[in-house]
Scaffold this active site. Structure first.
Site, short mmCIF file in Angstrom:
data_model
loop_
_atom_site.label_atom_id
_atom_site.label_comp_id
_atom_site.label_asym_id
_atom_site.label_seq_id
_atom_site.Cartn_x
_atom_site.Cartn_y
_atom_site.Cartn_z
CG ASP A 110 1.99 14.08 1.34
OD1 ASP A 110 2.99 14.40 2.00
OD2 ASP A 110 0.87 13.91 1.86
CE LYS A 163 -2.45 17.40 10.14
NZ LYS A 163 -2.31 15.97 10.07
N1 GDD Z 1 4.41 3.70 5.56
C1 GDD Z 1 3.44 4.44 6.07
N2 GDD Z 1 2.57 3.88 6.96
N3 GDD Z 1 3.33 5.74 5.68
C2 GDD Z 1 2.32 6.46 6.21
C3 GDD Z 1 1.38 5.94 7.12
C4 GDD Z 1 1.53 4.55 7.52
O1 GDD Z 1 0.77 4.02 8.32
N4 GDD Z 1 0.50 6.93 7.43
C5 GDD Z 1 0.88 8.02 6.73
N5 GDD Z 1 1.97 7.75 5.98
C6 GDD Z 1 2.70 8.67 5.10
C7 GDD Z 1 1.84 9.40 4.08
O2 GDD Z 1 1.79 8.70 2.85
C8 GDD Z 1 2.60 10.72 3.92
O3 GDD Z 1 3.67 10.61 2.98
C9 GDD Z 1 3.20 10.95 5.29
O4 GDD Z 1 3.23 9.67 5.94
C10 GDD Z 1 2.42 11.96 6.14
O5 GDD Z 1 1.07 11.54 6.20
P1 GDD Z 1 -0.14 12.50 5.77
O6 GDD Z 1 -1.38 11.74 5.95
O7 GDD Z 1 0.13 13.11 4.44
O8 GDD Z 1 -0.04 13.59 6.92
P2 GDD Z 1 -0.45 15.11 6.89
O9 GDD Z 1 -0.19 15.73 5.57
O10 GDD Z 1 -1.83 15.24 7.42
O11 GDD Z 1 0.57 15.74 8.00
C11 GDD Z 1 1.96 15.45 7.94
O12 GDD Z 1 2.59 16.24 6.95
C12 GDD Z 1 2.57 17.66 7.20
C13 GDD Z 1 3.34 18.32 6.06
O13 GDD Z 1 2.72 18.08 4.86
C14 GDD Z 1 2.59 15.74 9.32
O14 GDD Z 1 3.92 15.26 9.28
C15 GDD Z 1 2.56 17.22 9.66
O15 GDD Z 1 3.25 17.47 10.88
C16 GDD Z 1 3.22 18.01 8.54
O16 GDD Z 1 3.13 19.41 8.82
MG MG Z 2 0.30 15.06 3.68
#
Ligand code: GDD
Ligand code: MG
Length: 365
Positions: A110, A163
């Protein structure tokens, strides 16, 4: 070279769009989000891409059948029976990621930016340690993973805090990594594991994780407000490069630049469109329409004299004559907004018809 894209998660924050399509297939600037990433990976010579999914893989599989051939890459789906978090999927795909000793890329699906994969690879090889994560500066670091450097070292990471509740720094994990295959030995099989909470802190402890500074724009576009901001940033970067993907500023309807229009879309007379507008495939825009900071997804219709700002109009929807939408309004698939209706933010679920004003942001089911 190899890469894994973390696609899983239900994309709940991008509802109502994700009620119709999985998040990676939602068009960002007229191209499914995931295609931006696949193209960038293919461009640096990645030949094997694992899509780690746990949500409706069949839709994605159908959609991406021809994509692999088109870009000359092997796309394999790695399907979790229960969500394995952000590290578990790497272990599940070990057969592909460890098929040779070369390092592999990992991407959150994303995020949008100008993907610096070649520079990242060169930097990673030069320092020789286990992992490199791309970092960027943000104003609100508490929503992300924050990194802190070792004193007197330009890139070696001293702490990784996901976070943070208290301020530790403003350089955050951009969700793009390159890792050596040895990282896979640090992840347990068949157990949900967080790369941010478990794997990165362990690599940091051994002094093996580095950061690589991203130049230019970056955005996590996993929620509507950020999707709109990310679109603005992306269109501005295209404008800087004088990209042919943008409509020429000499078009009579373009106002303030940064407007992208699919060639199949029709635009009426006396419209004022821009800045920061994306108009998708087969969209029909009536006469005298005012659009700014918005995305109109394929097959939708915006009738005469409508006024639309900070809005995502979902697929096959209709915005009535003299209607006014603003303040982060998101319409799902096949929504109808009546003539002269005002919507002041919120989400409208697929197949709804709105016949009364929505004065305060709401979710309309
Ligand atoms: N296959 C799979 N299985 N993918 C997953 C799962 C799972 O169980 N859980 C989450 N994801 C994928 C999401 O679709 C996304 O592409 C990515 O892993 C990160 O998950 P998010 O839920 O979007 O996390 P976030 O936005 O709160 O935080 C993450 O992204 C930030 C940057 O946008 C973390 O990596 C942070 O450290 C980072 O700063
Ligand atoms: Mg995200």
């Amino acid at each position: 070279m190899k890469a894994l894209i973390l696609v899983g998660g239900f994309g709940t924050r991008l509802r109502p769009l994700t009620l119709t399509l999985p998040k990676p297939l939602v068009e960002f600037a007229n191209k499914p989000m995931i295609l931006h990433q696949i193209e960038a990976l293919a461009a640096v010579g990645v030949t094997d891409i694992v899509l780690a999914v746990n949500y409706r893989p069949e839709i994605m599989e159908n959609f991406l059948k021809e994509t692999g051939e088109k870009y000359g890459v092997n796309i394999v789906f790695s399907v979790e029976s229960e969500p394995l978090g952000t590290a578990g999927p790497l272990k599940l795909a070990e057969a592909v990621l460890a098929k040779d000793d070369s390092p592999f890329f990992v991407l959150n699906s994303d995020v949008t930016c100008e993907y610096p994969f070649q520079e990242l690879l060169d930097f990673h090889k030069a320092h020789g340690d286990e992992g490199t994560i791309v970092v960027t500066k943000v104003e609100e670091p508490s929503k992300y993973g924050v990194i802190v450097h070792k004193p007197n070292h330009p890139s070696r990471i001293d702490r990784f805090v996901e976070k943070p509740v208290q301020f530790v720094g403003n350089r955050i994990n951009a969700g793009l990594y390159i890792l050596n295959t040895s990282v896979l030995d640090r992840i347990e099989k068949n157990r949900p594991t967080s790369i941010e909470q478990e794997t990165f802190p362990a690599i940091v402890k051994d002094g093996q994780l580095h950061s690589f500074d991203l130049e230019g724009f970056w955005m996590d576009v996993g929620q509507p407000k950020d999707f709109l901001t990310g679109t603005c940033l992306y269109l501005s970067s295209l404008a800087k490069k004088q990209s042919k993907l943008l409509a020429s500023n000499s078009e009579p309807f373009v106002h303030g630049g940064n407007v992208m229009v699919d060639p199949s879309a029709k635009i009426g007379k006396n419209c004022k469109i821009g800045p920061n507008v994306v108009i998708g495939k087969d969209v029909v825009i009536g006469d005298g329409v005012r659009l700014q900071r918005c995305t109109i997804l394929p097959g939708s219709k915006v009738k005469d004299h409508a006024w639309v700002k900070s809005t995502i109009v979902g697929w096959n929807s209709t915005v009535g004559k003299w209607a006014r939408l603003e303040n982060v309004t998101v319409l799902g698939d096949d929504v109808t907004i009546g003539d002269e209706i005002y919507v002041n933010g919120g989400s409208v679920l697929p197949h709804k018809s709105i016949k009364a004003n929505v004065d305060v942001p709401a979710i309309i089911m």
